[in-house]
Design a protein around this motif. Sequence first.
Motif: not given
Length: 425
Positions: A237-245
């Motif tokens: 998570l970064d700044k409220g978003r999923i940037i990798y899964d």
Amino acid sequence: MQETVIKIDNLKKRYRLGLIGSGTLTEDLQSWWARVCKKEDPNIKIGTQISDAKGFWALNGINLEVKRGETLGIIGANGAGKSTLLKILSRVTAPTEGEVRIKGRISSMLEVGTGFHGELTGRENIYLNGAILGMSRKEVDKKIEDIIEFSECRKFIDTPVKRYSSGMYVKLAFAVAAHLDSEILVMDEVLAVGDMKFQEKCLGKMGDVADKEGRTVLYVSHNMSTIQQLCSRCIVLDKGRIIYDGNVEEAIRIYMGTVEQSPVKIDLAGLSRSEEHAGRVAFMQELELLDKQDSVCARNEKLNFRLRYTVEQENLQMYIRIILRYADGTPVSMVTTGETFSGRVGKEEKVVFSLDTEYIVPGKYTMSIILYEVNQFGTYRNCDGVKDAYCFEIQEDKEYAHKMDWSHRYWGHVALKELEVISRS
């Protein structure tokens, strides 16, 4: 095909800074009804964006599916939205927008003592947590001995938990969460307080919960080694978003890439102190990296720092202790000054010291700085300290070790000098 037990669609959570409600019940109800009807909030000023200075999005468009039996790691910097996500899943707080669908009962441990009543005994709190999960007394009776044995709190199980230490709280709370009948287990930095032996015991139990019992585990931690050991999948998570899964190793690499280097000069006065380091006889004001434009350095480069501080006690003879950690939290080394320095009460003082990075391999590192004294009996006392106060990066050196890319996981964080060939035959 594994069954989906958690499905999250466009999840958002907004907090208003410095405000509790809007000022009137009528306006709060109007804003709530507008959200339900997916209409514009009538109480927001014309031309004002919802992400203005009065609020921020803790989560901003999360989409996620979790399968039964998965162990999902959730990592990210402080403020990335990890705890907010778990609180929504645990129904502690409601989302601003979006939908969360959960199949099964959730047992969560979001902080020390969550779900415990201080006036009740440990035994009574076990039954209380079982009732919250919808279990009958007979069902809890079948589990209670396993819980007490695992918690290592048998001697104090009939004592009100308000008298428990933080370590005892964690032990009992984890035992309750892990043994009661829930299909989904949610853990947020739960192992930070327990001792090392109990942490290993908890990790083993969490592994069994997923592998042998087929339950789903969501685990938040800043300790990357436990993420590697426990999780089969990881999101960043970064700044409220999923940037990798996806893959755990790749997730950790991406997470460490989000760790930002510190500016040349940082304000230590505004950083928090733990009880362990707050000696209250000295106070560090500012740390400045000298003779550089940024905190990126080459291998073998010495880093010179200027520390500004004040003291609250006369004749205070102090040392500096530096603790280095890799960006994933792994301890690397500790070093101290050999000479003492002092200060005058009421005056801002300065001390310049040098950190040698000769044996540290390329990567990002955090530096904790502690002022301490040693009395005539050899007893140590912390005067002031800030954990992970400064972050710097050592650049890759392509001429080192035949241009091999360094693998921190297998080779560690220290580069010894080249092997010397003594003889040939």
